[in-house]
Design a protein around this motif. Structure first.
Motif, PDB file in Angstrom:
ATOM      1  N   LYS A  41       0.849  -1.141   0.276  1.00 13.23           N
ATOM      2  CA  LYS A  41       0.396   0.156  -0.153  1.00 13.23           C
ATOM      3  C   LYS A  41       0.900   1.257   0.039  1.00 13.23           C
ATOM      4  CE  LYS A  41      -4.027  -1.376   1.889  1.00 13.23           C
ATOM      5  NZ  LYS A  41      -5.023  -0.986   3.011  1.00 13.23           N
ATOM      6  N   ILE A  42       1.951   1.508   0.928  1.00 13.60           N
ATOM      7  CA  ILE A  42       2.699   2.470   1.076  1.00 13.60           C
ATOM      8  C   ILE A  42       3.744   2.569  -0.552  1.00 13.60           C
ATOM      9  CG2 ILE A  42       5.246   3.269   1.534  1.00 13.60           C
ATOM     10  CD1 ILE A  42       2.590   3.240   3.965  1.00 13.60           C
ATOM     11  N   LEU A  43       4.005   1.842  -0.795  1.00 13.67           N
ATOM     12  CA  LEU A  43       4.767   1.701  -2.560  1.00 13.67           C
ATOM     13  C   LEU A  43       3.771   1.928  -3.673  1.00 13.67           C
ATOM     14  CD1 LEU A  43       7.102  -1.968  -2.514  1.00 13.67           C
ATOM     15  CD2 LEU A  43       7.269   0.598  -2.010  1.00 13.67           C
ATOM     16  N   LEU A  44       2.558   1.315  -3.411  1.00 11.93           N
ATOM     17  CA  LEU A  44       1.370   2.430  -5.174  1.00 11.93           C
ATOM     18  C   LEU A  44       1.563   3.571  -4.549  1.00 11.93           C
ATOM     19  CD1 LEU A  44      -0.901  -0.841  -4.862  1.00 11.93           C
ATOM     20  CD2 LEU A  44       0.509  -0.166  -6.286  1.00 11.93           C
ATOM     21  N   THR A  45       0.811   3.737  -3.007  1.00 12.73           N
ATOM     22  CA  THR A  45       1.576   5.529  -2.385  1.00 12.73           C
ATOM     23  C   THR A  45       1.884   6.256  -3.217  1.00 12.73           C
ATOM     24  OG1 THR A  45      -0.534   4.665  -0.585  1.00 12.73           O
ATOM     25  CG2 THR A  45       0.659   6.865  -0.383  1.00 12.73           C
ATOM     26  N   LEU A  46       3.513   5.767  -2.775  1.00 10.57           N
ATOM     27  CA  LEU A  46       4.679   7.212  -3.626  1.00 10.57           C
ATOM     28  C   LEU A  46       4.392   6.385  -4.917  1.00 10.57           C
ATOM     29  CD1 LEU A  46       7.127   4.989  -0.839  1.00 10.57           C
ATOM     30  CD2 LEU A  46       6.692   7.288  -1.094  1.00 10.57           C
ATOM     31  N   ALA A  47       4.157   5.834  -5.501  1.00  8.99           N
ATOM     32  CA  ALA A  47       3.724   5.706  -7.241  1.00  8.99           C
ATOM     33  C   ALA A  47       2.914   6.175  -8.037  1.00  8.99           C
ATOM     34  CB  ALA A  47       3.784   4.336  -7.998  1.00  8.99           C
ATOM     35  N   VAL A  48       1.889   6.742  -7.056  1.00 10.04           N
ATOM     36  CA  VAL A  48       0.845   7.124  -6.971  1.00 10.04           C
ATOM     37  C   VAL A  48       1.052   9.396  -6.950  1.00 10.04           C
ATOM     38  CG1 VAL A  48      -1.405   8.447  -7.153  1.00 10.04           C
ATOM     39  CG2 VAL A  48      -0.886   6.472  -7.357  1.00 10.04           C
ATOM     40  N   MET A  49       1.739   9.400  -6.261  1.00  8.14           N
ATOM     41  CA  MET A  49       1.935  10.354  -5.170  1.00  8.14           C
ATOM     42  C   MET A  49       3.056  11.259  -6.414  1.00  8.14           C
ATOM     43  SD  MET A  49       2.010  10.464  -1.613  1.00  8.14           S
ATOM     44  CE  MET A  49       3.025  12.276  -1.522  1.00  8.14           C
ATOM     45  N   HIS A  50       4.215  10.262  -6.511  1.00  5.63           N
ATOM     46  CA  HIS A  50       4.967  10.513  -7.561  1.00  5.63           C
ATOM     47  C   HIS A  50       4.626  10.440  -9.516  1.00  5.63           C
ATOM     48  CE1 HIS A  50       8.466  10.353 -10.119  1.00  5.63           C
ATOM     49  NE2 HIS A  50       8.285   9.794 -10.915  1.00  5.63           N
ATOM     50  N   TYR A  51       4.170   9.917 -10.049  1.00  6.66           N
ATOM     51  CA  TYR A  51       3.079  10.134 -11.320  1.00  6.66           C
ATOM     52  C   TYR A  51       2.696  11.441 -11.430  1.00  6.66           C
ATOM     53  CZ  TYR A  51       4.854   6.139 -13.045  1.00  6.66           C
ATOM     54  OH  TYR A  51       6.007   5.590 -13.350  1.00  6.66           O
ATOM     55  N   CYS A  52       1.586  12.387 -10.126  1.00  3.17           N
ATOM     56  CA  CYS A  52       0.174  12.398  -9.955  1.00  3.17           C
ATOM     57  C   CYS A  52       1.402  14.373  -9.744  1.00  3.17           C
ATOM     58  CB  CYS A  52      -0.055  13.044  -8.850  1.00  3.17           C
ATOM     59  SG  CYS A  52      -1.279  12.611  -8.405  1.00  3.17           S
ATOM     60  N   ASN A  53       2.905  14.398  -9.229  1.00  5.30           N
ATOM     61  CA  ASN A  53       4.335  14.923  -8.916  1.00  5.30           C
ATOM     62  C   ASN A  53       3.994  15.861 -10.459  1.00  5.30           C
ATOM     63  OD1 ASN A  53       3.673  15.816  -6.207  1.00  5.30           O
ATOM     64  ND2 ASN A  53       5.138  14.986  -5.962  1.00  5.30           N
ATOM     65  N   MET A  54       4.401  14.789 -10.726  1.00  2.00           N
ATOM     66  CA  MET A  54       5.333  14.701 -12.583  1.00  2.00           C
ATOM     67  C   MET A  54       4.444  15.100 -13.632  1.00  2.00           C
ATOM     68  SD  MET A  54       8.209  14.068 -12.178  1.00  2.00           S
ATOM     69  CE  MET A  54       8.699  13.968 -13.980  1.00  2.00           C
ATOM     70  N   LEU A  55       2.736  14.430 -12.879  1.00  2.00           N
ATOM     71  CA  LEU A  55       2.039  15.166 -14.096  1.00  2.00           C
ATOM     72  C   LEU A  55       1.844  16.829 -14.193  1.00  2.00           C
ATOM     73  CD1 LEU A  55      -0.549  15.137 -16.010  1.00  2.00           C
ATOM     74  CD2 LEU A  55      -1.616  14.660 -14.553  1.00  2.00           C
ATOM     75  N   VAL A  56       2.201  17.757 -12.720  1.00  2.00           N
ATOM     76  CA  VAL A  56       1.946  18.865 -12.309  1.00  2.00           C
ATOM     77  C   VAL A  56       3.406  19.869 -12.868  1.00  2.00           C
ATOM     78  CG1 VAL A  56       1.672  19.986 -10.680  1.00  2.00           C
ATOM     79  CG2 VAL A  56      -0.078  18.779 -10.017  1.00  2.00           C
ATOM     80  N   ILE A  57       4.220  19.035 -12.980  1.00  3.23           N
ATOM     81  CA  ILE A  57       5.667  19.652 -13.402  1.00  3.23           C
ATOM     82  C   ILE A  57       5.373  19.952 -15.002  1.00  3.23           C
ATOM     83  CG2 ILE A  57       8.038  18.879 -13.818  1.00  3.23           C
ATOM     84  CD1 ILE A  57       8.242  18.219 -10.899  1.00  3.23           C
ATOM     85  N   TYR A  58       5.054  18.598 -15.411  1.00  3.42           N
ATOM     86  CA  TYR A  58       4.326  18.810 -17.109  1.00  3.42           C
ATOM     87  C   TYR A  58       3.709  19.827 -17.300  1.00  3.42           C
ATOM     88  CZ  TYR A  58       2.918  17.523 -21.437  1.00  3.42           C
ATOM     89  OH  TYR A  58       2.858  17.304 -22.650  1.00  3.42           O
ATOM     90  N   LEU A  59       3.016  19.737 -16.656  1.00  4.75           N
ATOM     91  CA  LEU A  59       1.425  21.278 -17.223  1.00  4.75           C
ATOM     92  C   LEU A  59       2.068  22.264 -16.984  1.00  4.75           C
ATOM     93  CD1 LEU A  59      -1.495  19.704 -15.814  1.00  4.75           C
ATOM     94  CD2 LEU A  59      -0.629  19.164 -18.100  1.00  4.75           C
ATOM     95  N   ILE A  60       2.613  22.639 -15.749  1.00  2.00           N
ATOM     96  CA  ILE A  60       3.455  23.226 -15.178  1.00  2.00           C
ATOM     97  C   ILE A  60       4.416  24.195 -16.618  1.00  2.00           C
ATOM     98  CG2 ILE A  60       5.174  25.418 -14.147  1.00  2.00           C
ATOM     99  CD1 ILE A  60       3.614  23.648 -11.418  1.00  2.00           C
ATOM    100  N   SER A  61       5.787  23.372 -16.780  1.00  2.00           N
ATOM    101  CA  SER A  61       6.726  23.585 -17.355  1.00  2.00           C
ATOM    102  C   SER A  61       6.159  24.173 -18.848  1.00  2.00           C
ATOM    103  CB  SER A  61       7.212  22.568 -17.752  1.00  2.00           C
ATOM    104  OG  SER A  61       7.000  21.376 -18.703  1.00  2.00           O
TER     105      SER A  61
END
Length: 117
Positions: free
Chosen positions: A88-108
């Motif tokens: 569960k922790i690993l899946l949470t980390l993965a989801v958080m990472h991809y959400c953050n990468m999406l935000v960085i992509y959209l901002i850039s």
């Protein structure tokens, strides 16, 4: 048996969270630096704040998950519980990472469209 499971789980979660957080901290700096147009001091400050927030969210979530455990009465149950909660922790980390990468992509993408018409 629950106490042993908690100790194993928190140790594994701590090690994973700290290791992954350090990798994000080290490699994410480049993305933030690009978004902030090479403002080094602001980039470093934001990167440190993101790291602390990351640690707090993940370790807090890990501690909170302990309250959802049932009583463990066998070694098989201990292994299952630790593996299940760690996943569960690993899946949470993965989801958080991809959400953050999406935000960085959209901002850039937004910054490039504003500054480079």
């Amino acid at each position: 048996m629950n106490t042993l499971a908690y100790i194993i789980y928190l140790l594994i979660t701590y090690l994973i969270t700290v290791r992954v957080g350090f990798v994000f901290y080290r490699n994410g700096r480049i993305f933030i630096l690009d978004l902030l147009k090479n403002d080094v001091s602001l980039t470093d400050a934001i990167n440190r704040i993101l790291l602390v927030g990351y640690y707090l969210v993940n370790l807090g979530y890990a501690a909170l998950m302990i309250s959802t455990w049932d009583e463990i009465i066998s070694w098989t149950g201990l292994l299952f519980s630790v593996v299940f909660m760690t996943s569960k922790i690993l899946l949470t980390l993965a989801v958080m990472h991809y959400c953050n990468m999406l935000v960085i992509y959209l901002i850039s993408k937004r910054n490039k469209s504003i500054f480079h018409p």
